[in-house]
Design an enzyme around this catalytic site. Sequence first.
Site, PDB file in Angstrom:
ATOM      1  N   SER A   1       0.853  -1.191   0.000  1.00 42.79           N
ATOM      2  CA  SER A   1       0.000   0.000   0.000  1.00 42.79           C
ATOM      3  C   SER A   1       0.888   1.240   0.000  1.00 42.79           C
ATOM      4  O   SER A   1       2.011   1.187   0.517  1.00 42.79           O
ATOM      5  CB  SER A   1      -0.891   0.030   1.253  1.00 42.79           C
ATOM      6  OG  SER A   1      -1.570   1.268   1.348  1.00 42.79           O
TER       7      SER A   1
ATOM      8  N   TYR B   1      -2.347  -0.357  10.440  1.00 42.69           N
ATOM      9  CA  TYR B   1      -2.296  -0.664   9.000  1.00 42.69           C
ATOM     10  C   TYR B   1      -0.971  -0.249   8.351  1.00 42.69           C
ATOM     11  O   TYR B   1      -0.313  -1.056   7.697  1.00 42.69           O
ATOM     12  CB  TYR B   1      -3.478   0.011   8.306  1.00 42.69           C
ATOM     13  CG  TYR B   1      -3.607  -0.305   6.836  1.00 42.69           C
ATOM     14  CD1 TYR B   1      -4.040  -1.552   6.400  1.00 42.69           C
ATOM     15  CD2 TYR B   1      -3.312   0.649   5.867  1.00 42.69           C
ATOM     16  CE1 TYR B   1      -4.169  -1.848   5.056  1.00 42.69           C
ATOM     17  CE2 TYR B   1      -3.441   0.373   4.514  1.00 42.69           C
ATOM     18  CZ  TYR B   1      -3.868  -0.872   4.115  1.00 42.69           C
ATOM     19  OH  TYR B   1      -3.996  -1.160   2.770  1.00 42.69           O
TER      20      TYR B   1
ATOM     21  N   LYS C   1       1.909  -2.731   6.716  1.00 41.30           N
ATOM     22  CA  LYS C   1       2.242  -2.702   5.292  1.00 41.30           C
ATOM     23  C   LYS C   1       3.712  -2.329   5.089  1.00 41.30           C
ATOM     24  O   LYS C   1       4.358  -2.808   4.151  1.00 41.30           O
ATOM     25  CB  LYS C   1       1.326  -1.726   4.552  1.00 41.30           C
ATOM     26  CG  LYS C   1      -0.131  -2.204   4.454  1.00 41.30           C
ATOM     27  CD  LYS C   1      -0.265  -3.404   3.530  1.00 41.30           C
ATOM     28  CE  LYS C   1      -1.718  -3.767   3.259  1.00 41.30           C
ATOM     29  NZ  LYS C   1      -1.875  -4.892   2.332  1.00 41.30           N
TER      30      LYS C   1
HETATM   31  N1  LIG Z   1      -8.597  -0.322  -1.921  1.00 41.47           N
HETATM   32  C1  LIG Z   1      -7.569   0.476  -1.648  1.00 41.47           C
HETATM   33  O1  LIG Z   1      -7.666   1.724  -1.728  1.00 41.47           O
HETATM   34  C2  LIG Z   1      -6.244  -0.122  -1.250  1.00 41.47           C
HETATM   35  C3  LIG Z   1      -5.144   0.741  -1.161  1.00 41.47           C
HETATM   36  C4  LIG Z   1      -3.916   0.229  -0.813  1.00 41.47           C
HETATM   37  C5  LIG Z   1      -3.772  -1.132  -0.545  1.00 41.47           C
HETATM   38  N2  LIG Z   1      -4.855  -1.957  -0.629  1.00 41.47           N
HETATM   39  C6  LIG Z   1      -4.647  -3.363  -0.351  1.00 41.47           C
HETATM   40  O2  LIG Z   1      -5.163  -4.136  -1.404  1.00 41.47           O
HETATM   41  C7  LIG Z   1      -5.615  -5.398  -0.900  1.00 41.47           C
HETATM   42  C8  LIG Z   1      -7.058  -5.639  -1.326  1.00 41.47           C
HETATM   43  O3  LIG Z   1      -7.848  -4.571  -0.831  1.00 41.47           O
HETATM   44  P1  LIG Z   1      -9.352  -4.313  -1.303  1.00 41.47           P
HETATM   45  O4  LIG Z   1      -9.560  -2.864  -1.243  1.00 41.47           O
HETATM   46  O5  LIG Z   1      -9.657  -5.066  -2.539  1.00 41.47           O
HETATM   47  O6  LIG Z   1     -10.127  -4.954  -0.049  1.00 41.47           O
HETATM   48  P2  LIG Z   1     -11.579  -5.643   0.046  1.00 41.47           P
HETATM   49  O7  LIG Z   1     -11.941  -5.591   1.480  1.00 41.47           O
HETATM   50  O8  LIG Z   1     -12.499  -5.053  -0.949  1.00 41.47           O
HETATM   51  O9  LIG Z   1     -11.249  -7.145  -0.355  1.00 41.47           O
HETATM   52  C9  LIG Z   1     -10.352  -7.883   0.426  1.00 41.47           C
HETATM   53  C10 LIG Z   1     -10.637  -9.347   0.279  1.00 41.47           C
HETATM   54  O10 LIG Z   1      -9.756 -10.054   1.176  1.00 41.47           O
HETATM   55  C11 LIG Z   1     -10.524 -10.989   1.922  1.00 41.47           C
HETATM   56  N3  LIG Z   1      -9.965 -11.196   3.243  1.00 41.47           N
HETATM   57  C12 LIG Z   1      -9.854 -10.268   4.224  1.00 41.47           C
HETATM   58  N4  LIG Z   1      -9.389 -10.830   5.341  1.00 41.47           N
HETATM   59  C13 LIG Z   1      -9.185 -12.142   5.062  1.00 41.47           C
HETATM   60  C14 LIG Z   1      -8.732 -13.237   5.836  1.00 41.47           C
HETATM   61  N5  LIG Z   1      -8.402 -13.089   7.125  1.00 41.47           N
HETATM   62  N6  LIG Z   1      -8.633 -14.444   5.240  1.00 41.47           N
HETATM   63  C15 LIG Z   1      -8.991 -14.607   3.945  1.00 41.47           C
HETATM   64  N7  LIG Z   1      -9.445 -13.599   3.174  1.00 41.47           N
HETATM   65  C16 LIG Z   1      -9.550 -12.381   3.727  1.00 41.47           C
HETATM   66  C17 LIG Z   1     -11.902 -10.350   2.025  1.00 41.47           C
HETATM   67  O11 LIG Z   1     -12.903 -11.305   2.322  1.00 41.47           O
HETATM   68  C18 LIG Z   1     -12.075  -9.696   0.671  1.00 41.47           C
HETATM   69  O12 LIG Z   1     -12.654 -10.563  -0.267  1.00 41.47           O
HETATM   70  C19 LIG Z   1      -5.430  -5.343   0.614  1.00 41.47           C
HETATM   71  O13 LIG Z   1      -4.200  -5.943   0.964  1.00 41.47           O
HETATM   72  C20 LIG Z   1      -5.375  -3.855   0.892  1.00 41.47           C
HETATM   73  O14 LIG Z   1      -4.665  -3.547   2.066  1.00 41.47           O
HETATM   74  C21 LIG Z   1      -6.092  -1.477  -0.969  1.00 41.47           C
END
Ligand SMILES: NC(=O)c1ccc[n+]([C@@H]2O[C@H](COP(=O)([O-])OP(=O)(O)OC[C@H]3O[C@@H](n4cnc5c(N)ncnc54)[C@H](O)[C@@H]3O)[C@@H](O)[C@H]2O)c1
Length: 276
Positions: A142, A155, A159
């Site tokens: 991230s 968080y 990360k």
């Molecule tokens: N969306 C953003 O703006 C953003 C920005 C930077 C980093 N990220 C990173 O990208 C990745 C995906 O984020 P997203 O926004 O798609 O999130 P989201 O919450 O929309 O999807 C995350 C998925 O991971 C699954 N998950 C969560 N905890 C879990 C666990 N303990 N075991 C198994 N599955 C699990 C959830 O069920 C979900 O399907 C994450 O690592 C997040 O930190 C997202």
Amino acid sequence: MGGILVTGAARGIGRAIALRLAQDAHDQGARAQLTLLDQHAAELDVVAAELQALGARVQVLAGDLSGLDFAAQAVAAAVQHWGGLDGLVSNAGAAFPGALSDYPVADWDRTFALNTRAPLLLAQAALAPLRASGGSIVVITSVSASHATPPLGAYSASKAAALMLVRQLATEWGPLGLRINALSPGLIATPGTALAYADPAAKAHREQRVPLRRIGEPGDIAGAVSFLLSDAAAYINGAELVVDGGLTHTMMASLPQQAWQDQAAQRRLPQTAAAG
Ligand SMILES: NC(=O)c1ccc[n+]([C@@H]2O[C@H](COP(=O)([O-])OP(=O)(O)OC[C@H]3O[C@@H](n4cnc5c(N)ncnc54)[C@H](O)[C@@H]3O)[C@@H](O)[C@H]2O)c1
């Protein structure tokens, strides 16, 4: 040909990555072999059906990656199912908001268990099969790995640790023929961030902070993951690919700059007069 394991594949960025890998293979006249892992079993089945419509072969694994055992079990199941592993995308992650002044230690631990420890456990389990296939690992980190992000509690720290994990694994395992890279998304609209964009004014404010003037889509991340897994990235190892529309370079531009703008306007005046 082995499979590619994508964690957190039921929603958001993980789902988009799986769809992109299926589409890539389809475009090349091939069938992707994907293992989808998530804690939401019913949603995984929906994504699996979408992927199968693109011709992909799909295995689904439901479980919680915060535990100690599931990561290794999942990798073993994928290897057994496909007869090998070609790639691992450690995408599942979450934030448990709160100020650090009284942040519950249980939230600290579960943040690190999912965002930092799970990528290590998955990578350890994938080492031997990826070594055999010459495959690679992408960890979704991230922009928060390098930029403090209150009020998201542990968080940013989790990360940041995941980013250094990638760099160290790349150093230790590069000689074994494995590539490990980090991909750091910026502001991406997903189910996990939906709350931040529910208010149109808050969304517009965020859009204005991004040089490309839009919030990213999950597909913006998926394309970059596809690249990092591909042979086109054959010499990229231990890198952090930031995919944020330019957001993280805007700190100076976000400061009040009126004095400099006034001076710039004055500097232009004589030239304008001369030109006229
Ligand atoms: N969306 C953003 O703006 C953003 C920005 C930077 C980093 N990220 C990173 O990208 C990745 C995906 O984020 P997203 O926004 O798609 O999130 P989201 O919450 O929309 O999807 C995350 C998925 O991971 C699954 N998950 C969560 N905890 C879990 C666990 N303990 N075991 C198994 N599955 C699990 C959830 O069920 C979900 O399907 C994450 O690592 C997040 O930190 C997202």
